[in-house]
Design a protein around this motif. Structure first.
Motif, PDB file in Angstrom:
ATOM      1  N   GLN A   1       0.808  -1.218   0.000  1.00  0.00           N
ATOM      2  CA  GLN A   1       0.000   0.000   0.000  1.00  0.00           C
ATOM      3  C   GLN A   1       0.842   1.269   0.000  1.00  0.00           C
ATOM      4  O   GLN A   1       0.336   2.351  -0.287  1.00  0.00           O
TER       5      GLN A   1
ATOM      6  N   GLU B   1      -8.894   5.691   3.395  1.00  0.00           N
ATOM      7  CA  GLU B   1      -9.713   4.621   3.950  1.00  0.00           C
ATOM      8  C   GLU B   1      -9.888   3.532   2.894  1.00  0.00           C
ATOM      9  O   GLU B   1     -10.003   3.819   1.707  1.00  0.00           O
ATOM     10  N   ALA B   2      -9.938   2.291   3.348  1.00  0.00           N
ATOM     11  CA  ALA B   2     -10.160   1.177   2.425  1.00  0.00           C
ATOM     12  C   ALA B   2     -11.636   1.107   2.051  1.00  0.00           C
ATOM     13  O   ALA B   2     -12.512   1.258   2.902  1.00  0.00           O
TER      14      ALA B   2
ATOM     15  N   ILE C   1     -11.235  -4.913  -2.194  1.00  0.00           N
ATOM     16  CA  ILE C   1     -11.018  -3.813  -1.255  1.00  0.00           C
ATOM     17  C   ILE C   1      -9.662  -3.181  -1.538  1.00  0.00           C
ATOM     18  O   ILE C   1      -8.653  -3.889  -1.656  1.00  0.00           O
ATOM     19  N   CYS C   2      -9.635  -1.844  -1.645  1.00  0.00           N
ATOM     20  CA  CYS C   2      -8.354  -1.167  -1.867  1.00  0.00           C
ATOM     21  C   CYS C   2      -8.442   0.271  -1.380  1.00  0.00           C
ATOM     22  O   CYS C   2      -9.490   0.751  -0.938  1.00  0.00           O
ATOM     23  N   TYR C   3      -7.307   0.979  -1.463  1.00  0.00           N
ATOM     24  CA  TYR C   3      -7.250   2.419  -1.213  1.00  0.00           C
ATOM     25  C   TYR C   3      -7.244   3.141  -2.557  1.00  0.00           C
ATOM     26  O   TYR C   3      -6.874   2.571  -3.588  1.00  0.00           O
TER      27      TYR C   3
ATOM     28  N   SER D   1      -4.585   1.559  -5.263  1.00  0.00           N
ATOM     29  CA  SER D   1      -3.506   0.796  -4.637  1.00  0.00           C
ATOM     30  C   SER D   1      -3.612  -0.663  -5.053  1.00  0.00           C
ATOM     31  O   SER D   1      -4.542  -1.058  -5.763  1.00  0.00           O
TER      32      SER D   1
ATOM     33  N   LEU E   1      -6.213  -4.997  -1.337  1.00  0.00           N
ATOM     34  CA  LEU E   1      -5.979  -5.527   0.012  1.00  0.00           C
ATOM     35  C   LEU E   1      -6.464  -6.962   0.117  1.00  0.00           C
ATOM     36  O   LEU E   1      -5.857  -7.789   0.804  1.00  0.00           O
TER      37      LEU E   1
END
Length: 377
Positions: free
Chosen positions: A125, A190-191, A214-216, A232, A235
Protein backbone atom coordinates in the motif's frame (compact mmCIF):
# COMPACT_ATOMS: atom_id res chain seq x y z
CA UNK A 1 -14.31 -22.58 -7.54
CA UNK A 2 -17.62 -21.23 -8.73
CA UNK A 3 -19.10 -21.52 -12.17
CA UNK A 4 -17.60 -19.17 -14.80
CA UNK A 5 -19.62 -16.08 -15.68
CA UNK A 6 -20.57 -15.64 -19.33
CA UNK A 7 -20.04 -12.13 -20.72
CA UNK A 8 -21.28 -11.25 -24.18
CA UNK A 9 -19.47 -8.57 -26.19
CA UNK A 10 -20.71 -6.77 -29.27
CA UNK A 11 -18.42 -5.63 -32.08
CA UNK A 12 -18.33 -2.18 -30.46
CA UNK A 13 -17.41 -3.77 -27.12
CA UNK A 14 -14.47 -5.56 -28.75
CA UNK A 15 -13.29 -2.23 -30.15
CA UNK A 16 -13.62 -0.72 -26.69
CA UNK A 17 -11.66 -3.64 -25.19
CA UNK A 18 -8.89 -3.08 -27.71
CA UNK A 19 -8.82 0.65 -26.93
CA UNK A 20 -8.58 -0.05 -23.20
CA UNK A 21 -5.48 -2.19 -23.66
CA UNK A 22 -4.05 0.40 -26.04
CA UNK A 23 -4.35 2.93 -23.20
CA UNK A 24 -2.89 0.42 -20.74
CA UNK A 25 0.18 -0.18 -22.91
CA UNK A 26 0.76 3.53 -23.49
CA UNK A 27 0.47 4.16 -19.73
CA UNK A 28 3.46 1.86 -19.19
CA UNK A 29 5.44 3.70 -21.87
CA UNK A 30 5.10 1.13 -24.64
CA UNK A 31 5.22 2.37 -28.23
CA UNK A 32 4.84 0.81 -31.66
CA UNK A 33 8.58 0.12 -31.62
CA UNK A 34 8.07 -2.52 -28.90
CA UNK A 35 7.63 -6.25 -29.48
CA UNK A 36 5.26 -7.92 -27.01
CA UNK A 37 5.72 -11.51 -25.89
CA UNK A 38 2.28 -12.70 -24.75
CA UNK A 39 2.94 -15.20 -21.94
CA UNK A 40 -0.76 -15.71 -21.16
CA UNK A 41 -3.27 -17.86 -22.96
CA UNK A 42 -5.47 -16.29 -25.61
CA UNK A 43 -7.99 -19.15 -25.49
CA UNK A 44 -9.58 -21.28 -22.71
CA UNK A 45 -12.28 -18.63 -22.22
CA UNK A 46 -9.69 -16.09 -20.99
CA UNK A 47 -11.05 -12.83 -22.36
CA UNK A 48 -8.09 -10.75 -21.18
CA UNK A 49 -5.69 -12.69 -23.42
CA UNK A 50 -7.67 -11.60 -26.46
CA UNK A 51 -7.73 -8.03 -25.13
CA UNK A 52 -3.93 -7.91 -24.76
CA UNK A 53 -3.46 -9.12 -28.31
CA UNK A 54 -5.94 -6.62 -29.78
CA UNK A 55 -4.56 -3.72 -27.74
CA UNK A 56 -1.00 -4.45 -28.85
CA UNK A 57 -2.15 -4.47 -32.48
CA UNK A 58 -4.04 -1.20 -31.90
CA UNK A 59 -0.81 0.38 -30.69
CA UNK A 60 1.15 -1.11 -33.57
CA UNK A 61 3.45 -3.31 -31.50
CA UNK A 62 4.71 -6.62 -32.78
CA UNK A 63 3.08 -9.54 -30.95
CA UNK A 64 4.43 -13.04 -30.26
CA UNK A 65 1.65 -15.35 -29.02
CA UNK A 66 3.68 -17.87 -27.01
CA UNK A 67 1.00 -18.64 -24.41
CA UNK A 68 1.42 -19.47 -20.76
CA UNK A 69 3.99 -21.81 -19.17
CA UNK A 70 6.90 -23.73 -20.74
CA UNK A 71 9.98 -21.67 -19.73
CA UNK A 72 12.12 -23.37 -22.38
CA UNK A 73 9.80 -22.17 -25.15
CA UNK A 74 9.67 -18.66 -23.65
CA UNK A 75 13.46 -18.36 -23.60
CA UNK A 76 13.81 -19.83 -27.08
CA UNK A 77 11.40 -17.16 -28.33
CA UNK A 78 13.33 -14.40 -26.54
CA UNK A 79 16.55 -15.67 -28.11
CA UNK A 80 15.10 -15.86 -31.61
CA UNK A 81 12.88 -12.75 -31.85
CA UNK A 82 14.21 -10.38 -29.13
CA UNK A 83 10.93 -9.10 -27.63
CA UNK A 84 11.15 -5.98 -25.47
CA UNK A 85 7.98 -6.34 -23.38
CA UNK A 86 6.17 -9.26 -21.73
CA UNK A 87 2.60 -9.82 -20.56
CA UNK A 88 2.81 -12.29 -17.71
CA UNK A 89 1.69 -13.49 -14.27
CA UNK A 90 4.59 -12.29 -12.06
CA UNK A 91 5.16 -15.57 -10.21
CA UNK A 92 5.92 -17.15 -13.60
CA UNK A 93 8.88 -14.78 -13.89
CA UNK A 94 10.41 -16.65 -10.96
CA UNK A 95 10.22 -19.86 -13.02
CA UNK A 96 11.80 -18.08 -15.99
CA UNK A 97 14.65 -16.88 -13.80
CA UNK A 98 15.19 -20.34 -12.29
CA UNK A 99 15.26 -21.91 -15.76
CA UNK A 100 17.72 -19.28 -16.98
CA UNK A 101 20.06 -19.82 -14.04
CA UNK A 102 19.93 -23.58 -14.41
CA UNK A 103 20.66 -23.42 -18.15
CA UNK A 104 23.32 -20.66 -18.01
CA UNK A 105 21.14 -18.00 -19.69
CA UNK A 106 22.06 -14.42 -18.76
CA UNK A 107 18.56 -13.01 -18.34
CA UNK A 108 19.88 -9.58 -17.30
CA UNK A 109 21.35 -8.99 -20.76
CA UNK A 110 18.41 -10.30 -22.82
CA UNK A 111 16.16 -8.05 -24.91
CA UNK A 112 13.27 -7.96 -22.40
CA UNK A 113 12.97 -4.45 -20.91
CA UNK A 114 9.66 -4.51 -19.06
CA UNK A 115 6.81 -6.80 -18.06
CA UNK A 116 3.18 -5.84 -17.55
CA UNK A 117 1.98 -8.14 -14.79
CA UNK A 118 -1.49 -9.52 -14.15
CA UNK A 119 -3.23 -11.54 -11.45
CA UNK A 120 -0.81 -10.93 -8.56
CA UNK A 121 0.22 -7.83 -6.63
CA UNK A 122 3.78 -6.53 -6.92
CA UNK A 123 3.61 -3.64 -4.47
CA UNK A 124 2.22 -2.91 -1.02
CA UNK A 125 0.00 0.00 0.00
CA UNK A 126 3.05 2.29 0.27
CA UNK A 127 3.93 1.47 -3.37
CA UNK A 128 7.03 -0.45 -2.30
CA UNK A 129 7.78 -3.82 -3.86
CA UNK A 130 6.27 -6.67 -1.86
CA UNK A 131 8.14 -9.92 -1.30
CA UNK A 132 7.26 -11.34 -4.72
CA UNK A 133 8.16 -8.13 -6.51
CA UNK A 134 11.40 -7.75 -4.57
CA UNK A 135 12.39 -11.34 -5.28
CA UNK A 136 11.99 -10.75 -9.02
CA UNK A 137 13.79 -7.40 -8.85
CA UNK A 138 16.74 -8.84 -6.92
CA UNK A 139 17.24 -11.52 -9.56
CA UNK A 140 16.37 -9.40 -12.61
CA UNK A 141 17.05 -5.74 -11.69
CA UNK A 142 17.12 -4.58 -15.32
CA UNK A 143 13.47 -5.62 -15.81
CA UNK A 144 10.78 -3.01 -15.10
CA UNK A 145 7.63 -4.42 -13.48
CA UNK A 146 4.20 -2.83 -13.97
CA UNK A 147 1.12 -3.86 -11.96
CA UNK A 148 -2.39 -3.93 -13.37
CA UNK A 149 -5.85 -4.46 -11.93
CA UNK A 150 -8.85 -5.51 -14.01
CA UNK A 151 -11.81 -7.86 -14.18
CA UNK A 152 -14.00 -9.35 -16.87
CA UNK A 153 -17.02 -7.44 -15.57
CA UNK A 154 -15.47 -3.96 -15.89
CA UNK A 155 -13.91 -4.69 -19.32
CA UNK A 156 -11.21 -2.14 -18.56
CA UNK A 157 -8.06 -1.96 -16.47
CA UNK A 158 -6.05 0.15 -14.06
CA UNK A 159 -2.37 0.27 -14.98
CA UNK A 160 0.77 1.69 -13.39
CA UNK A 161 2.82 4.35 -15.12
CA UNK A 162 6.57 4.89 -14.83
CA UNK A 163 6.08 6.44 -11.39
CA UNK A 164 4.80 3.10 -10.01
CA UNK A 165 2.40 4.85 -7.62
CA UNK A 166 -0.82 2.97 -8.30
CA UNK A 167 -2.95 1.93 -11.25
CA UNK A 168 -4.45 4.78 -13.31
CA UNK A 169 -8.17 4.97 -14.03
CA UNK A 170 -9.22 5.34 -17.68
CA UNK A 171 -12.06 7.86 -17.05
CA UNK A 172 -13.54 7.63 -20.56
CA UNK A 173 -14.22 3.91 -20.04
CA UNK A 174 -15.37 3.51 -16.46
CA UNK A 175 -16.66 5.33 -13.37
CA UNK A 176 -15.23 4.00 -10.12
CA UNK A 177 -16.43 4.47 -6.54
CA UNK A 178 -15.03 3.22 -3.24
CA UNK A 179 -17.81 2.32 -0.81
CA UNK A 180 -18.06 1.18 2.80
CA UNK A 181 -20.41 -1.51 4.15
CA UNK A 182 -23.26 1.03 4.14
CA UNK A 183 -22.70 1.96 0.48
CA UNK A 184 -21.23 5.34 1.43
CA UNK A 185 -18.09 6.70 -0.28
CA UNK A 186 -14.97 6.36 1.83
CA UNK A 187 -12.45 9.13 2.32
CA UNK A 188 -9.03 9.00 0.72
CA UNK A 189 -6.82 6.95 3.02
CA UNK A 190 -9.71 4.62 3.95
CA UNK A 191 -10.16 1.18 2.42
CA UNK A 192 -13.28 0.76 0.32
CA UNK A 193 -14.92 -1.73 -2.02
CA UNK A 194 -14.24 -1.08 -5.70
CA UNK A 195 -17.61 -0.34 -7.32
CA UNK A 196 -17.77 0.35 -11.05
CA UNK A 197 -20.10 1.67 -13.72
CA UNK A 198 -19.05 0.88 -17.28
CA UNK A 199 -19.13 3.52 -20.01
CA UNK A 200 -19.63 2.66 -23.66
CA UNK A 201 -20.42 -1.04 -23.13
CA UNK A 202 -23.26 -2.18 -25.40
CA UNK A 203 -23.67 -5.90 -24.75
CA UNK A 204 -23.67 -6.17 -20.94
CA UNK A 205 -23.31 -2.72 -19.30
CA UNK A 206 -23.07 -2.57 -15.51
CA UNK A 207 -24.34 0.10 -13.10
CA UNK A 208 -22.61 0.43 -9.72
CA UNK A 209 -21.35 -3.14 -9.81
CA UNK A 210 -19.62 -4.22 -6.59
CA UNK A 211 -16.46 -6.14 -7.44
CA UNK A 212 -15.83 -7.45 -3.92
CA UNK A 213 -12.25 -6.10 -4.05
CA UNK A 214 -11.02 -3.81 -1.25
CA UNK A 215 -8.35 -1.17 -1.87
CA UNK A 216 -7.25 2.42 -1.21
CA UNK A 217 -7.54 5.21 -3.74
CA UNK A 218 -5.43 8.30 -4.41
CA UNK A 219 -6.58 11.55 -6.03
CA UNK A 220 -3.50 13.79 -5.92
CA UNK A 221 -1.81 14.40 -9.30
CA UNK A 222 0.70 11.76 -10.28
CA UNK A 223 4.34 12.52 -11.03
CA UNK A 224 3.74 11.38 -14.61
CA UNK A 225 1.43 14.39 -15.17
CA UNK A 226 -1.87 12.52 -15.11
CA UNK A 227 -4.65 13.69 -12.76
CA UNK A 228 -6.75 10.53 -12.79
CA UNK A 229 -7.68 8.46 -9.73
CA UNK A 230 -5.13 5.78 -8.88
CA UNK A 231 -5.79 2.48 -7.12
CA UNK A 232 -3.51 0.80 -4.64
CA UNK A 233 -2.83 -2.91 -4.76
CA UNK A 234 -5.89 -4.89 -3.74
CA UNK A 235 -5.98 -5.53 0.01
CA UNK A 236 -8.13 -8.60 -0.50
CA UNK A 237 -11.60 -9.86 -1.27
CA UNK A 238 -14.40 -8.58 0.94
CA UNK A 239 -15.53 -12.16 1.61
CA UNK A 240 -12.03 -13.11 2.81
CA UNK A 241 -11.76 -10.45 5.51
CA UNK A 242 -10.40 -11.83 8.79
CA UNK A 243 -11.29 -10.41 12.20
CA UNK A 244 -8.80 -11.39 14.88
CA UNK A 245 -8.79 -9.86 18.37
CA UNK A 246 -10.34 -6.63 17.10
CA UNK A 247 -7.97 -6.33 14.12
CA UNK A 248 -9.16 -6.49 10.52
CA UNK A 249 -6.79 -8.00 7.99
CA UNK A 250 -6.90 -9.63 4.59
CA UNK A 251 -5.04 -12.73 3.36
CA UNK A 252 -2.57 -10.82 1.10
CA UNK A 253 -1.06 -9.20 4.19
CA UNK A 254 -0.11 -12.69 5.39
CA UNK A 255 0.82 -14.07 1.97
CA UNK A 256 3.53 -11.47 1.49
CA UNK A 257 5.36 -12.76 4.57
CA UNK A 258 5.47 -16.34 3.33
CA UNK A 259 6.49 -15.45 -0.22
CA UNK A 260 10.01 -15.28 1.16
CA UNK A 261 10.11 -18.96 2.21
CA UNK A 262 11.83 -20.91 -0.59
CA UNK A 263 11.18 -24.35 0.94
CA UNK A 264 7.41 -24.19 0.29
CA UNK A 265 6.46 -26.24 -2.77
CA UNK A 266 2.77 -27.22 -2.74
CA UNK A 267 -0.13 -27.17 -0.35
CA UNK A 268 -3.74 -27.83 0.64
CA UNK A 269 -5.31 -26.59 3.88
CA UNK A 270 -8.56 -25.75 5.65
CA UNK A 271 -8.75 -22.95 8.21
CA UNK A 272 -11.50 -23.62 10.74
CA UNK A 273 -13.25 -20.95 12.80
CA UNK A 274 -16.59 -21.60 14.50
CA UNK A 275 -17.47 -24.23 11.92
CA UNK A 276 -16.49 -22.17 8.85
CA UNK A 277 -13.43 -22.96 6.79
CA UNK A 278 -11.27 -21.92 3.89
CA UNK A 279 -10.09 -24.68 1.58
CA UNK A 280 -7.28 -24.41 -0.94
CA UNK A 281 -3.91 -25.66 -2.14
CA UNK A 282 -1.11 -25.61 0.41
CA UNK A 283 2.55 -24.92 -0.26
CA UNK A 284 4.98 -25.40 2.62
CA UNK A 285 6.75 -27.77 4.97
CA UNK A 286 4.91 -30.81 6.34
CA UNK A 287 6.32 -32.78 9.28
CA UNK A 288 4.55 -36.11 9.92
CA UNK A 289 5.08 -38.50 12.87
CA UNK A 290 3.73 -42.06 12.59
CA UNK A 291 3.95 -44.63 15.40
CA UNK A 292 1.58 -47.56 14.82
CA UNK A 293 1.61 -51.01 16.47
CA UNK A 294 -0.08 -53.97 14.73
CA UNK A 295 -0.81 -57.60 15.52
CA UNK A 296 -0.19 -59.47 12.24
CA UNK A 297 -1.18 -63.09 11.51
CA UNK A 298 0.44 -64.58 8.36
CA UNK A 299 -0.85 -67.75 6.67
CA UNK A 300 1.58 -69.25 4.17
CA UNK A 301 2.00 -72.30 1.97
CA UNK A 302 5.46 -73.45 0.86
CA UNK A 303 6.53 -75.41 -2.23
CA UNK A 304 9.99 -76.97 -2.60
CA UNK A 305 11.01 -76.21 -6.18
CA UNK A 306 14.48 -77.76 -5.94
CA UNK A 307 17.39 -78.44 -3.65
CA UNK A 308 17.99 -74.76 -3.08
CA UNK A 309 14.65 -73.05 -3.97
CA UNK A 310 11.48 -72.80 -1.87
CA UNK A 311 8.44 -70.88 -3.14
CA UNK A 312 6.06 -69.31 -0.59
CA UNK A 313 2.63 -67.71 -0.95
CA UNK A 314 -0.12 -66.70 1.45
CA UNK A 315 -2.15 -63.96 3.03
CA UNK A 316 -1.81 -61.86 6.16
CA UNK A 317 -4.25 -59.96 8.37
CA UNK A 318 -3.25 -57.11 10.66
CA UNK A 319 -5.09 -55.53 13.59
CA UNK A 320 -4.17 -52.07 14.88
CA UNK A 321 -3.30 -52.16 18.57
CA UNK A 322 -2.20 -48.57 19.00
CA UNK A 323 -2.00 -45.80 16.40
CA UNK A 324 -0.46 -42.36 16.29
CA UNK A 325 -0.48 -40.32 13.05
CA UNK A 326 0.01 -36.59 13.55
CA UNK A 327 2.24 -33.71 12.53
CA UNK A 328 2.38 -30.06 11.58
CA UNK A 329 2.09 -27.94 8.42
CA UNK A 330 4.39 -24.96 8.84
CA UNK A 331 6.35 -22.30 6.99
CA UNK A 332 3.72 -22.29 4.27
CA UNK A 333 0.75 -20.58 2.69
CA UNK A 334 -2.44 -21.49 0.89
CA UNK A 335 -4.44 -20.29 -2.09
CA UNK A 336 -8.17 -20.89 -2.55
CA UNK A 337 -7.45 -20.68 -6.32
CA UNK A 338 -4.17 -20.38 -8.28
CA UNK A 339 -4.96 -16.74 -9.16
CA UNK A 340 -6.07 -15.75 -5.66
CA UNK A 341 -3.71 -14.14 -3.11
CA UNK A 342 -1.84 -16.29 -0.59
CA UNK A 343 -2.89 -16.93 3.01
CA UNK A 344 -0.28 -17.74 5.66
CA UNK A 345 -0.82 -20.91 7.64
CA UNK A 346 0.92 -22.74 10.47
CA UNK A 347 -1.30 -25.54 11.76
CA UNK A 348 -1.04 -28.94 13.49
CA UNK A 349 -2.99 -31.99 12.34
CA UNK A 350 -3.88 -35.37 13.85
CA UNK A 351 -5.26 -38.25 11.75
CA UNK A 352 -4.84 -40.90 14.45
CA UNK A 353 -8.57 -41.48 14.69
CA UNK A 354 -8.74 -42.01 10.92
CA UNK A 355 -6.08 -44.74 10.80
CA UNK A 356 -7.41 -48.08 9.48
CA UNK A 357 -8.12 -50.57 12.27
CA UNK A 358 -7.81 -53.62 10.05
CA UNK A 359 -5.66 -54.46 7.03
CA UNK A 360 -4.90 -57.49 4.92
CA UNK A 361 -2.80 -58.39 1.90
CA UNK A 362 -0.99 -61.02 -0.13
CA UNK A 363 2.53 -62.26 0.53
CA UNK A 364 4.49 -63.84 -2.32
CA UNK A 365 8.17 -64.75 -2.22
CA UNK A 366 10.98 -67.16 -2.93
CA UNK A 367 13.69 -68.51 -0.63
CA UNK A 368 17.16 -69.42 -1.90
CA UNK A 369 19.28 -71.66 0.32
CA UNK A 370 22.79 -70.38 -0.30
CA UNK A 371 24.47 -72.36 2.50
CA UNK A 372 23.39 -74.64 5.30
CA UNK A 373 22.89 -71.74 7.69
CA UNK A 374 22.25 -68.94 5.15
CA UNK A 375 19.02 -68.42 3.20
CA UNK A 376 18.01 -65.41 1.07
CA UNK A 377 14.30 -64.56 0.97
Amino acid sequence: MGDPVTFVLTSEDLDRLSYNEYLSFTTTGCTKQYILQLMTTIDRRFMAGLAYYMGARELGMGVIRVGNGIPELQWDTIRRIHPTCGMVVPSFLIKLIEFAEKNHIDHNTCSMQKCICIGEALRNQEFQLNTLGQKIHDKWPALQLYSTYASTEMQSSFTECNEFHGGHLQPELIIVEFLDDNNRPVEEGEAGEVTITTLGVKGMPLLRFKTGDICYHHTEPCGCGRNTIRLSSILGRKGQMIKYKGTTLYPPALFDILDNIPSVKNYIIKLLNDGSYIEGIYTGDVVTKVNNQYLTLPIQAAYKAGNRWNLKAGVYVSFLLRGNFDGEAKNGYMRTHPTEPKLETDAPYDFSADTKQFDWGLDLGAEFVAYKHLSIY
